[in-house]
Design a protein around this motif. Structure first.
Motif, mmCIF file in Angstrom:
data_model
loop_
_atom_site.group_PDB
_atom_site.id
_atom_site.type_symbol
_atom_site.label_atom_id
_atom_site.label_comp_id
_atom_site.label_asym_id
_atom_site.label_seq_id
_atom_site.Cartn_x
_atom_site.Cartn_y
_atom_site.Cartn_z
ATOM 1 N N VAL A 118 17.111 28.930 -3.197
ATOM 2 C CA VAL A 118 17.398 30.219 -2.534
ATOM 3 C C VAL A 118 18.394 31.047 -3.340
ATOM 4 N N ASP A 119 19.095 30.413 -4.269
ATOM 5 C CA ASP A 119 20.081 31.128 -5.087
ATOM 6 C C ASP A 119 19.502 31.580 -6.431
ATOM 7 N N LYS A 120 18.191 31.349 -6.634
ATOM 8 C CA LYS A 120 17.548 31.856 -7.859
ATOM 9 C C LYS A 120 17.497 33.379 -7.811
ATOM 10 N N VAL A 121 17.709 34.018 -8.968
ATOM 11 C CA VAL A 121 17.599 35.477 -8.997
ATOM 12 C C VAL A 121 16.126 35.862 -9.129
ATOM 13 N N ILE A 122 15.764 36.986 -8.542
ATOM 14 C CA ILE A 122 14.374 37.444 -8.505
ATOM 15 C C ILE A 122 13.795 37.576 -9.915
ATOM 16 N N GLY A 123 14.641 37.974 -10.870
ATOM 17 C CA GLY A 123 14.175 38.222 -12.238
ATOM 18 C C GLY A 123 13.540 37.024 -12.913
ATOM 19 N N VAL A 124 13.861 35.790 -12.490
ATOM 20 C CA VAL A 124 13.315 34.597 -13.146
ATOM 21 C C VAL A 124 12.094 34.044 -12.411
ATOM 22 N N LEU A 125 11.704 34.664 -11.306
ATOM 23 C CA LEU A 125 10.603 34.133 -10.504
ATOM 24 C C LEU A 125 9.239 34.518 -11.083
ATOM 25 N N SER A 126 8.244 33.668 -10.814
ATOM 26 C CA SER A 126 6.864 33.961 -11.213
ATOM 27 C C SER A 126 6.263 34.962 -10.230
ATOM 28 N N PHE A 132 19.346 30.850 9.840
ATOM 29 C CA PHE A 132 18.009 31.340 10.205
ATOM 30 C C PHE A 132 17.261 31.790 8.952
ATOM 31 N N VAL A 133 17.939 32.555 8.098
ATOM 32 C CA VAL A 133 17.305 33.075 6.885
ATOM 33 C C VAL A 133 16.946 31.931 5.939
ATOM 34 N N ARG A 134 17.831 30.936 5.841
ATOM 35 C CA ARG A 134 17.539 29.768 4.989
ATOM 36 C C ARG A 134 16.289 29.031 5.483
ATOM 37 N N ASN A 135 16.133 28.920 6.809
ATOM 38 C CA ASN A 135 14.958 28.243 7.371
ATOM 39 C C ASN A 135 13.677 28.995 7.015
ATOM 40 N N VAL A 136 13.750 30.330 7.080
ATOM 41 C CA VAL A 136 12.580 31.141 6.721
ATOM 42 C C VAL A 136 12.254 30.947 5.233
ATOM 43 N N CYS A 137 13.283 30.985 4.392
ATOM 44 C CA CYS A 137 13.071 30.783 2.944
ATOM 45 C C CYS A 137 12.464 29.405 2.670
ATOM 46 N N SER A 138 12.922 28.412 3.410
ATOM 47 C CA SER A 138 12.418 27.050 3.233
ATOM 48 C C SER A 138 10.936 26.965 3.577
ATOM 49 N N ALA A 139 10.514 27.715 4.620
ATOM 50 C CA ALA A 139 9.097 27.737 4.997
ATOM 51 C C ALA A 139 8.238 28.256 3.862
ATOM 52 N N PHE A 140 8.833 29.079 2.983
ATOM 53 C CA PHE A 140 8.099 29.631 1.836
ATOM 54 C C PHE A 140 8.476 28.915 0.538
ATOM 55 N N LEU A 141 8.924 27.654 0.670
ATOM 56 C CA LEU A 141 9.181 26.733 -0.447
ATOM 57 C C LEU A 141 10.412 27.096 -1.268
ATOM 58 N N PHE A 142 11.348 27.838 -0.682
ATOM 59 C CA PHE A 142 12.637 28.090 -1.334
ATOM 60 C C PHE A 142 13.693 27.334 -0.534
ATOM 61 N N SER A 143 14.002 26.133 -0.968
ATOM 62 C CA SER A 143 14.982 25.325 -0.250
ATOM 63 C C SER A 143 16.085 24.885 -1.213
ATOM 64 N N GLY A 144 17.211 24.451 -0.639
ATOM 65 C CA GLY A 144 18.328 23.993 -1.464
ATOM 66 C C GLY A 144 18.809 25.074 -2.409
ATOM 67 N N VAL A 196 0.850 -1.192 0.000
ATOM 68 C CA VAL A 196 0.000 0.000 0.000
ATOM 69 C C VAL A 196 0.884 1.239 0.000
ATOM 70 N N GLN A 197 0.645 2.138 -0.949
ATOM 71 C CA GLN A 197 1.428 3.376 -1.034
ATOM 72 C C GLN A 197 0.685 4.509 -0.326
ATOM 73 N N THR A 198 1.287 5.022 0.739
ATOM 74 C CA THR A 198 0.699 6.200 1.385
ATOM 75 C C THR A 198 1.003 7.423 0.539
ATOM 76 N N ARG A 199 0.260 8.478 0.762
ATOM 77 C CA ARG A 199 0.397 9.665 -0.080
ATOM 78 C C ARG A 199 1.647 10.448 0.251
ATOM 79 N N ARG A 200 2.309 10.864 -0.820
ATOM 80 C CA ARG A 200 3.466 11.743 -0.651
ATOM 81 C C ARG A 200 2.955 13.129 -0.304
ATOM 82 N N LYS A 201 3.508 13.700 0.766
ATOM 83 C CA LYS A 201 3.082 15.027 1.208
ATOM 84 C C LYS A 201 3.489 16.068 0.172
ATOM 85 N N GLU A 202 2.515 16.886 -0.263
ATOM 86 C CA GLU A 202 2.863 17.941 -1.199
ATOM 87 C C GLU A 202 3.494 19.105 -0.446
ATOM 88 N N LYS A 203 4.354 19.835 -1.126
ATOM 89 C CA LYS A 203 5.026 20.968 -0.501
ATOM 90 C C LYS A 203 4.070 22.148 -0.415
#
Length: 667
Positions: free
Chosen positions: A438-446, A423-435, A303-310
């Motif tokens: 966090v090094d993406k430039v703002i210009g390429v973001l939606s 600390f800042v990385r943890n905050v970014c991770s809470a908003f789905l910017f992890s790994g 039985v496959q349990t559901r993968r938690k979505e981010k």
């Protein structure tokens, strides 16, 4: 007949699989809500239906002759000409007919042969007949009503569309889609550029809309009231659920709990088998049984349990306590070239209050927030911050002011340079910017990603007074709900503007309604405030009705006061009797419908559970080797499906009856 059929469609974008052999049928009258995180494929599905993009494999079939209209989040094409005429001319084929009419009339004037004149006259009559039919099906007053409902004034009707702001051009585009009365309406976040009065009008319009609709919205209340079926984009693929968004959440939770329970039970069975194998593998007397257990474990379909979505997960930290009076307005006035927005405002924001500012676009909601945040000065009077107040400001334009060349982590880190990178990385991770994200430039973001960066900047330094302007724009419904949860627990003071009814209803302790150059204060949330306005309207209508029905008698000089008091008392008693009668009528009328709805929902849930159990049994090929088991099971499955279809049809009719009854009662 299905309006649209999506058959085994697969699609990949830049090495990311968006869809894998998905299927969907849209029937006449369907009201479908699409839900899922940003980037999961909601907008992509709408564009596939419109034929704007093509699938890698599979097929999207749109029934011949049906009208499909699509309102994207950002309308690229622009209507031309004057506002009202551009909406009238949006009806397919009408402009071509009008152009042909001009050309035929010109040709007729210079035609010198009787045969040619006859042919042109016949065509002219046909065009006039087609135009008359179009005008009767799409009358001018319908377009005017829609434009007024979406917040335009009659003075705007002759304005060029090109002179409108971006938000009002979006409204004009929405007006043109609604005016065309399509068979299928595709709406992608239609409330994004609307104010609360326009959102409420749109709700009423869509309730009366007879066509099918597919809706994407981050407003939970709006979604719940509009749709009867959910298509969700889950980690395991696209799923379909009957009912509204709340019904979907319950069903999803029950499914997840059921899967987890089965997985735990299966895991226990595997452990017991492994213990038996380990213990008796070497014993000759038990070796055969041990080998059977090994084969059983190998054959077992896990039985496959559901993968938690981010999803966004965060909470605001405890903030310092401010003085009791957080913001005070004393004789404050503000206006621009076209005149004053509000005059002589005297209001106070108290510690811990959560105040929603509502009103039509252009009334000064954002201006009020900018003055509180210190970005703009008032014309007259004072705006004073209380003792120990520190402001955190989230503005719509702040997302646009992020530095395009900076990375996500740099943007957030500059707000709190004294904090650690961890600390800042943890905050970014809470908003789905992890790994590496966090090094993406703002210009390429939606747009949604930029909004999350702005929220992250606010979280690292929130202040004890939060000023927020449309914070849910560009967020999906799950992220909007997470933000609401966090702000419910926030121990500071909140002053905000939002078009999201769910956001206001769950958070607001007070409403500031900007109307008629003043700010009306009401203690309560949005639903309570509009209920209050409705009660006032009923009271005024009752008084007007009574004043017309009761003849006015002349009063003698010696008895001026006594008859007057007596008349007021009679009016008050009459009002109370009418209000009590109306409440009793509403209760007695709605109760049987609500009871029937509840009964139908319970029966639907029970049948869906039975259907899933039978499907699991039928998934076992062994069962078809025994006709005595398989045939009754197939018959039962067919019976359950028919009964379920009938119950869902009954539920839709009952829901429609409830809405029309409420409308008739003025609820």
């Amino acid at each position: 007949m299905s309006l649209v059929t999506v058959f085994k469609v697969s699609l990949t974008f830049i090495e990311r699989k968006v869809f894998h052999e998905i299927g969907l049928q849209v029937e006449p009258g369907n009201r479908i809500g699409l839900v899922g995180p940003n980037g999961s494929g909601k907008t992509t599905l709408l564009r596939l239906i419109m034929g704007e993009i093509s699938p890698d494999s599979g097929e999207v079939r749109v029934a011949k002759g049906i009208r499909v209209r699509y309102l994207p989040q950002d309308v690229q094409e622009s209507l031309s000409g004057h506002l009202l005429q551009s909406v009238l001319d949006s009806v397919p084929g009408i402009v071509q007919l009008k152009n042909e009419l001009i050309n035929v009339e010109k040709s007729l004037r210079v035609a010198d042969h009787e045969e040619k004149q006859l042919r042109l006259s016949k065509r002219l009559a046909e065009i006039h007949q087609q135009l008359n039919h179009s005008e009767s099906e799409f009358p001018n007053h319908d377009a005017e009503k829609i434009l007024l409902g979406l917040g335009f004034d009659t003075s705007d009707f002759e304005r060029p569309v090109s002179a409108l702001s971006g938000g009002f051009r979006m409204r004009a585009a929405l007006a043109s889609r609604l005016f065309q009365k399509p068979d299928l309406l595709l709406l992608d976040e239609p409330t994004n550029h609307l104010d609360i009065p326009s959102v409420r009008w749109l709700e009423q319009f869509l309730h009366a809309f007879k066509g099918a609709m597919i809706l994407v919205s981050h407003d939970r209340d709006f979604l719940n009231r509009q749709i009867r079926r959910i298509i969700s984009f889950e980690p395991e693929g696209m799923r379909s659920y009957s009912g509204n968004y709340d019904f979907y959440l319950k069903a999803r939770e029950e499914e997840t709990k059921g899967l987890e329970a089965k997985a735990r039970h299966q895991e226990q069975k595997v452990k017991e088998a492994e213990k038996f194998i380990e213990r008796f593998r070497s014993k000759a007397s038990k070796a055969r049984q041990a080998q059977s257990k090994i084969k059983l474990v190998k054959k077992m379909d896990m039985v496959q349990t559901r993968r938690k979505e981010k999803i966004i997960r965060f909470s605001f930290p405890e903030v310092s306590r401010s003085g009791r009076d957080v913001v005070s307005f004393e004789g404050m006035s503000k206006g621009f070239g076209q005149g004053p927005l509000y005059r002589d405002v005297n209001l106070t924001v108290r510690r811990g209050e959560k105040i929603a500012i509502i009103g039509p676009n252009g009334c000064g909601k954002t201006t009020l927030l900018r003055m509180v945040a210190g970005e703009m000065e008032q014309d007259e009077g004072k705006i004073s911050l209380g003792y120990g107040v520190s402001i955190g400001y989230f503005a719509q334009h702040h997302s646009e002011m992020l530095m395009p060349q900076k990375t996500v982590i740099d943007e957030v880190y500059q707000v709190v340079p004294h904090e650690t990178v961890g600390f800042v990385r943890n905050v970014c991770s809470a908003f789905l910017f992890s790994g590496e994200d966090v090094d993406k430039v703002i210009g390429v973001l939606s747009g949604g990603e930029r909004a999350r960066v702005s929220l992250a900047k606010l979280l690292v330094k929130p202040g004890n007074m939060m000023v927020m302007d449309e914070p849910t724009n560009h967020l999906d419904i799950s992220s909007s709900e997470t933000l609401i949860d966090a702000l419910e627990k926030y121990n500071g003071t909140l002053l905000f503007v939002s078009h999201n009814q769910s956001f206001i209803n769950r958070l607001a302790t007070k409403i500031w309604d900007i109307r008629g150059r003043e700010i009306i204060e009401y203690p309560g949330n949005l639903d309570e405030y509009y209920d209050h306005l409705e009660r006032i309207k009923v009271r005024q209508d009752t008084i007007e009705k009574n004043s017309k029905s009761v003849p006015q008698k002349g009063l003698t000089k010696n008895h001026d006061s006594a008859p007057k008091e007596s008349g007021q008392s009679r009016n008050r008693k009459a009002q109370k009797r009418e209000q009590a009668e109306k409440r009793r009528l509403i209760h007695d009328t709605l109760k049987p419908i609500l009871t029937e709805l509840e009964d139908l929902e319970q029966r639907i849930a029970g049948l869906e559970s039975t259907q899933k159990e039978i499907e699991k049994m039928l998934a076992d090929p062994e069962i078809f080797r025994d006709k005595d088991r398989s045939v009754p099971l197939l018959n039962e499955y067919s019976h359950v499906r028919k009964e379920l279809d009938q119950l869902l049809s009954d539920w839709e009719k009952c829901q429609g009856e409830l809405e029309s009854t409420k409308k008739g009662l003025g609820v």
